[in-house]
Each structure stands twice: as C-alpha cells, then as structure tokens.
Design a protein around this motif. Structure first.
Motif, PDB file in Angstrom:
ATOM      1  N   TYR A  25      63.051 -38.833 130.455  1.00  0.00           N
ATOM      2  CA  TYR A  25      63.417 -37.690 131.304  1.00  0.00           C
ATOM      3  C   TYR A  25      63.753 -36.472 130.443  1.00  0.00           C
ATOM      4  O   TYR A  25      63.425 -35.336 130.799  1.00  0.00           O
ATOM      5  N   SER A  26      64.411 -36.698 129.307  1.00  0.00           N
ATOM      6  CA  SER A  26      64.758 -35.593 128.410  1.00  0.00           C
ATOM      7  C   SER A  26      63.509 -34.920 127.867  1.00  0.00           C
ATOM      8  O   SER A  26      63.448 -33.691 127.758  1.00  0.00           O
ATOM      9  N   GLN A  27      62.497 -35.724 127.524  1.00  0.00           N
ATOM     10  CA  GLN A  27      61.233 -35.156 127.044  1.00  0.00           C
ATOM     11  C   GLN A  27      60.549 -34.350 128.148  1.00  0.00           C
ATOM     12  O   GLN A  27      59.986 -33.274 127.901  1.00  0.00           O
ATOM     13  N   ALA A  28      60.604 -34.863 129.364  1.00  0.00           N
ATOM     14  CA  ALA A  28      59.984 -34.154 130.489  1.00  0.00           C
ATOM     15  C   ALA A  28      60.700 -32.827 130.756  1.00  0.00           C
ATOM     16  O   ALA A  28      60.067 -31.818 131.079  1.00  0.00           O
ATOM     17  N   PRO A  33      61.773 -27.306 132.132  1.00  0.00           N
ATOM     18  CA  PRO A  33      63.235 -27.188 132.211  1.00  0.00           C
ATOM     19  C   PRO A  33      63.761 -26.631 133.519  1.00  0.00           C
ATOM     20  O   PRO A  33      64.978 -26.587 133.717  1.00  0.00           O
ATOM     21  N   LYS A  34      62.876 -26.212 134.420  1.00  0.00           N
ATOM     22  CA  LYS A  34      63.309 -25.662 135.709  1.00  0.00           C
ATOM     23  C   LYS A  34      63.123 -26.651 136.856  1.00  0.00           C
ATOM     24  O   LYS A  34      63.259 -26.291 138.024  1.00  0.00           O
ATOM     25  N   ASN A  35      62.857 -27.903 136.514  1.00  0.00           N
ATOM     26  CA  ASN A  35      62.598 -28.926 137.534  1.00  0.00           C
ATOM     27  C   ASN A  35      63.910 -29.616 137.906  1.00  0.00           C
ATOM     28  O   ASN A  35      64.469 -30.402 137.130  1.00  0.00           O
ATOM     29  N   SER A  36      64.404 -29.325 139.090  1.00  0.00           N
ATOM     30  CA  SER A  36      65.676 -29.890 139.544  1.00  0.00           C
ATOM     31  C   SER A  36      65.636 -31.411 139.644  1.00  0.00           C
ATOM     32  O   SER A  36      66.606 -32.101 139.321  1.00  0.00           O
ATOM     33  N   GLU A  37      64.499 -31.956 140.078  1.00  0.00           N
ATOM     34  CA  GLU A  37      64.381 -33.407 140.267  1.00  0.00           C
ATOM     35  C   GLU A  37      64.536 -34.158 138.945  1.00  0.00           C
ATOM     36  O   GLU A  37      65.103 -35.267 138.922  1.00  0.00           O
ATOM     37  N   LEU A  38      64.046 -33.593 137.860  1.00  0.00           N
ATOM     38  CA  LEU A  38      64.157 -34.272 136.568  1.00  0.00           C
ATOM     39  C   LEU A  38      65.627 -34.417 136.161  1.00  0.00           C
ATOM     40  O   LEU A  38      66.042 -35.480 135.679  1.00  0.00           O
ATOM     41  N   ILE A 198      80.042 -23.002 133.030  1.00  0.00           N
ATOM     42  CA  ILE A 198      81.296 -23.761 133.100  1.00  0.00           C
ATOM     43  C   ILE A 198      81.644 -24.036 134.558  1.00  0.00           C
ATOM     44  O   ILE A 198      81.647 -23.123 135.390  1.00  0.00           O
ATOM     45  N   ASN A 199      81.921 -25.297 134.854  1.00  0.00           N
ATOM     46  CA  ASN A 199      82.382 -25.708 136.182  1.00  0.00           C
ATOM     47  C   ASN A 199      83.730 -26.414 136.032  1.00  0.00           C
ATOM     48  O   ASN A 199      83.987 -27.095 135.031  1.00  0.00           O
ATOM     49  N   TYR A 200      84.561 -26.268 137.051  1.00  0.00           N
ATOM     50  CA  TYR A 200      85.896 -26.860 137.017  1.00  0.00           C
ATOM     51  C   TYR A 200      86.037 -27.862 138.157  1.00  0.00           C
ATOM     52  O   TYR A 200      85.603 -27.613 139.284  1.00  0.00           O
ATOM     53  N   GLY A 201      86.628 -29.020 137.843  1.00  0.00           N
ATOM     54  CA  GLY A 201      87.010 -29.982 138.860  1.00  0.00           C
ATOM     55  C   GLY A 201      88.512 -30.048 138.925  1.00  0.00           C
ATOM     56  O   GLY A 201      89.228 -29.247 138.314  1.00  0.00           O
ATOM     57  N   GLU A 202      89.052 -31.034 139.649  1.00  0.00           N
ATOM     58  CA  GLU A 202      90.500 -31.131 139.753  1.00  0.00           C
ATOM     59  C   GLU A 202      91.118 -31.671 138.457  1.00  0.00           C
ATOM     60  O   GLU A 202      92.279 -31.391 138.157  1.00  0.00           O
ATOM     61  N   GLN A 203      90.344 -32.439 137.690  1.00  0.00           N
ATOM     62  CA  GLN A 203      90.861 -32.945 136.416  1.00  0.00           C
ATOM     63  C   GLN A 203      89.712 -33.097 135.419  1.00  0.00           C
ATOM     64  O   GLN A 203      89.699 -34.016 134.605  1.00  0.00           O
ATOM     65  N   ILE A 204      88.759 -32.170 135.498  1.00  0.00           N
ATOM     66  CA  ILE A 204      87.613 -32.231 134.595  1.00  0.00           C
ATOM     67  C   ILE A 204      87.035 -30.829 134.465  1.00  0.00           C
ATOM     68  O   ILE A 204      87.135 -30.017 135.385  1.00  0.00           O
ATOM     69  N   ILE A 205      86.490 -30.523 133.298  1.00  0.00           N
ATOM     70  CA  ILE A 205      85.714 -29.299 133.129  1.00  0.00           C
ATOM     71  C   ILE A 205      84.345 -29.684 132.577  1.00  0.00           C
ATOM     72  O   ILE A 205      84.213 -30.662 131.836  1.00  0.00           O
ATOM     73  N   SER A 206      83.351 -28.925 132.963  1.00  0.00           N
ATOM     74  CA  SER A 206      81.989 -29.159 132.486  1.00  0.00           C
ATOM     75  C   SER A 206      81.517 -27.893 131.807  1.00  0.00           C
ATOM     76  O   SER A 206      81.355 -26.855 132.451  1.00  0.00           O
ATOM     77  N   VAL A 207      81.308 -27.970 130.490  1.00  0.00           N
ATOM     78  CA  VAL A 207      80.864 -26.815 129.707  1.00  0.00           C
ATOM     79  C   VAL A 207      79.468 -27.111 129.164  1.00  0.00           C
ATOM     80  O   VAL A 207      79.256 -28.129 128.507  1.00  0.00           O
ATOM     81  N   THR A 208      78.549 -26.211 129.437  1.00  0.00           N
ATOM     82  CA  THR A 208      77.191 -26.328 128.902  1.00  0.00           C
ATOM     83  C   THR A 208      76.833 -25.028 128.196  1.00  0.00           C
ATOM     84  O   THR A 208      76.965 -23.944 128.782  1.00  0.00           O
ATOM     85  N   ILE A 209      76.428 -25.126 126.941  1.00  0.00           N
ATOM     86  CA  ILE A 209      75.929 -23.974 126.192  1.00  0.00           C
ATOM     87  C   ILE A 209      74.461 -24.245 125.897  1.00  0.00           C
ATOM     88  O   ILE A 209      74.127 -25.149 125.135  1.00  0.00           O
ATOM     89  N   ASP A 210      73.609 -23.474 126.546  1.00  0.00           N
ATOM     90  CA  ASP A 210      72.168 -23.728 126.503  1.00  0.00           C
ATOM     91  C   ASP A 210      71.500 -22.657 125.647  1.00  0.00           C
ATOM     92  O   ASP A 210      71.206 -21.558 126.119  1.00  0.00           O
ATOM     93  N   VAL A 211      71.254 -22.977 124.397  1.00  0.00           N
ATOM     94  CA  VAL A 211      70.611 -22.047 123.469  1.00  0.00           C
ATOM     95  C   VAL A 211      69.121 -22.362 123.421  1.00  0.00           C
ATOM     96  O   VAL A 211      68.743 -23.510 123.171  1.00  0.00           O
ATOM     97  N   PRO A 212      68.257 -21.384 123.647  1.00  0.00           N
ATOM     98  CA  PRO A 212      66.809 -21.637 123.628  1.00  0.00           C
ATOM     99  C   PRO A 212      66.357 -22.245 122.298  1.00  0.00           C
ATOM    100  O   PRO A 212      66.768 -21.815 121.227  1.00  0.00           O
ATOM    101  N   GLY A 213      65.529 -23.281 122.389  1.00  0.00           N
ATOM    102  CA  GLY A 213      64.999 -23.919 121.186  1.00  0.00           C
ATOM    103  C   GLY A 213      65.913 -24.948 120.569  1.00  0.00           C
ATOM    104  O   GLY A 213      65.581 -25.547 119.551  1.00  0.00           O
ATOM    105  N   GLU A 214      67.104 -25.169 121.159  1.00  0.00           N
ATOM    106  CA  GLU A 214      68.054 -26.150 120.629  1.00  0.00           C
ATOM    107  C   GLU A 214      68.489 -27.086 121.746  1.00  0.00           C
ATOM    108  O   GLU A 214      68.373 -26.764 122.927  1.00  0.00           O
ATOM    109  N   ASP A 215      69.002 -28.257 121.345  1.00  0.00           N
ATOM    110  CA  ASP A 215      69.563 -29.171 122.330  1.00  0.00           C
ATOM    111  C   ASP A 215      70.800 -28.536 122.943  1.00  0.00           C
ATOM    112  O   ASP A 215      71.619 -27.931 122.247  1.00  0.00           O
TER     113      ASP A 215
END
Length: 368
Positions: A25-28, A33-38, A198-215
């Motif tokens: 799935y990661s390779q796909a 990268p704009k495919n929500s289903e993947l 960045i998304n916030y939950g009641e006891q969790i945070i989700s941070v994503t830094i998406d740099v083009p060409g990098e994981d």
C-alpha cells in the motif's frame, strides 16, 4: 501501476500477510498520493498489526482527501477506541454514520463508546443488554468489501493489547509545561506551514510533516493527560514546529506520553502567576531550596585561617551593614589602598583616608 499494487496488497491482507500489505500500500501511495482508498486500506492493515497510531494517521489522511470515505471514519474510530480515545472514536463513528447510515457497525461502536465514556466518568450503573450484544456473534455485521477481515477486527479490537513500536523519529522533539498547558517542540527546519498537518483528540495528537520527495514524518503519541482540542494551537517557525496543548486539569505531567508505568500526577500549584515552566529530565529531581540552605549552613560553619578568615569576617560585616556603614567601608578601603577599613561614615565621609601600612612596612605611591 498503483491499482496493481493495491490488488496485491489486498491479496496479502486476506492471506494474513499484514506487513507485506502495508508495504505494498505504501508503494501504491507513492504513485498515487491523492487516493483516499489507499490510505484507508493501509489504515486497516496497520490495525491488524496493532499499529493504532499509524492507523489513525492514515485514516485522517484518507478523510482529508475524501471527507465522505465512510471506511476511513470506521477505521479511525476503531483505532482511537483501542487507544482509549473514546470521545474521539465516537465522533469519528458519528461522522461516518452520516455517509453510510445503513451500516450498523457505526451504531454498535457508538454504543460501546458511550458505555466506556460513562465508565470513565463514573456514570454507568447498569449494563443494558443492547450494549453487550455488540460483541455477540449473533450481531455480526455483513462483510461488504475486499478486506474480508474488517468485521472480525472490529468485533475483537477493543480487547487487543497495544504493542506498537514506533520507528526512529526523523525530527527531535521535546516538551515543557506550565500548570495550564504543555508546549511540544518539534525541531524541523525550513518546513512550509502548508506541509504540516495536526489533529487533536481528547488524549492524543496526530502530527504529520509531509515533505515532497521524502517519507512523511508522523508523530502521534497518546498523551499523559487529557487536553482540550478546541483550545490547542500550533505555529510553524523557521526552525521548529511549536504545539501548545491546553490541559483539562492543572496536573503535573511526569512525561509527555502515556504509559503503563506512569505515576499518579500531582496537581500543579496555580496560585502564582510567575511559576517557572518545568522541563523533562532523566535525572532525579533536586530540592534547590534545601541545597541552598545546606550551602549557607556549610559556609557559616566553615572554619578558616589567616587572610581567608579575616576576609570572611569583613564580608559578613558588609552583608549585614546599613548603607552608611557600607559607604564607609568602601571609601576607606579604596582611598587607603586597602590598608584601612572603617565602618564609621561620620569619621571618613568628610576627609581623605590616608593609608596606614602594617608595622615594618612602608607605603609607596607608584609613578605612572
């Protein structure tokens, strides 16, 4: 092609090769990268591996790409439930049910969330039969997509043990806290603000830094204590990302992340507005007031000889003296080239203090 990789990933998933499924799935995703289903399908594979934080991140991305993806809401909800994020899980299930009202799994999970939220708040007194039936075999939801193990996972997921092993982080992070908030700093240089999610939950945070060409960098800890998502905020600076988390309670967090070995947090003292923020440390906490008192006692009890004893004697006099006495001591010492030390301002204040050398010595003026 991304579709070919996705088909192979689904086959691997059905054959219980979940790690291979995640990799495919990661390779796909790299190709499309704009495919929500993947992202939604990789989220389910991560759930099977008990990588619940990664599963939430994938579900969030899937929802970002397609806000009507009901499977993404379902997978976000089940992952959050396993992380004991019951309120966040319930919100995800409620959102997903609006796009798939015929899917009874959302209703079942909402009931389970309500039960757990009530237990957390101490409000649950009786157990209704319709809630317990959620986990019974007679209420198995219909399997409708290629991931044939969804229903089984959603039935048993709440009893799974979280055993995630996070990958080595790409960026270093640290935190400090005040009574009312925790400030998390991620040291990432030169990141564009539109590449940080960045998304916030009641006891969790989700941070994503998406740099083009990098994981993509994903940081999604379950927090030590609960936060107020509506009052949390972040700022992307030139050298770092600064995240401010509003605490629900003014308690002292002993760590940023929740763990089974966490000690009971102590309520912070919020009476003083000038209280210093506390920083995490692996070293034992020191009582600085006690150390200061100990040093002062040692200085007081210290036995000195000769010039050292005399200097200490003069320092003690100067420390406890009034302003006139201190002025007299400074003036007499300077004007006499260190040979006279008077504490009488009336005597030395109106005249030049002449030097008085010790017996057997002669006072000389140096020519410049």
């Amino acid at each position: 092609m991304a579709s070919d990789l996705a088909a192979k990933a689904k086959e691997a998933f059905i054959d219980d090769h979940f790690e291979l499924a995640v990799e495919l799935y990661s390779q796909a995703i790299l190709i499309d990268p704009k495919n929500s289903e993947l992202f939604s399908d990789r989220s389910q594979a991560n759930i099977k591996l008990k990588n619940f934080t990664e599963a939430v991140a994938d579900a969030n991305k899937a929802i970002e790409l397609d806000s009507s993806n009901s499977k993404a809401y379902l997978r976000k909800g089940t992952s959050c439930f396993s992380l004991e994020e019951y309120q966040t899980a319930k919100s995800a299930f409620e959102a997903g049910s609006t796009f798939a009202p015929e899917d009874t799994r959302f209703t079942d999970w909402i009931k389970k969330c309500d039960k757990c939220i009530a237990e957390e708040n101490g409000e649950l007194t009786t157990q209704s039969s319709d809630v317990t039936s959620v986990t019974s075999n007679s209420h198995q939801p219909e399997k409708t997509d290629a991931n044939t193990k969804d229903a089984e996972e959603e039935k048993n997921i709440s009893s799974q043990v979280i055993t995630t092993t996070p990958p080595k982080p790409k960026y270093r992070h640290e935190f400090y806290q005040k009574p009312e908030e925790v400030v998390v700093t991620i040291f990432a240089k030169g990141i564009a603000a539109n590449r940080v999610y960045i998304n916030y939950g009641e006891q969790i945070i989700s941070v994503t830094i998406d740099v083009p060409g990098e994981d993509a960098y994903i940081f999604q800890p379950r927090l030590f204590g609960k936060i107020v998502p509506a009052r949390c905020r972040y700022e992307v600076l030139s050298t770092k990302v600064e995240i401010r988390l509003a605490k629900v309670e003014p308690i002292q967090w002993t760590s940023l992340e929740y763990g089974n070995n966490n000690v009971v947090a102590q309520r912070s003292n919020v009476s003083s507005g000038n209280q210093r923020p506390t920083y995490p440390s692996s070293k034992p906490t020191k009582d600085w007031d006690k150390l200061e008192a100990q040093v002062k006692k040692e200085e007081k009890d210290e036995k000195l000889d000769g010039d050292a004893a005399l200097n200490k004697f003069f320092r003690d006099i100067y420390k406890d003296a009034d302003d006139d006495t201190r002025r007299a001591m400074r003036k007499s010492f300077v004007e006499s080239n260190g040979t006279v030390l008077s504490t009488n301002w009336k005597e030395v204040g109106s005249k030049m203090v002449e030097g008085t050398p010790p017996d057997g010595m002669e006072l000389k003026k140096w020519e410049h």
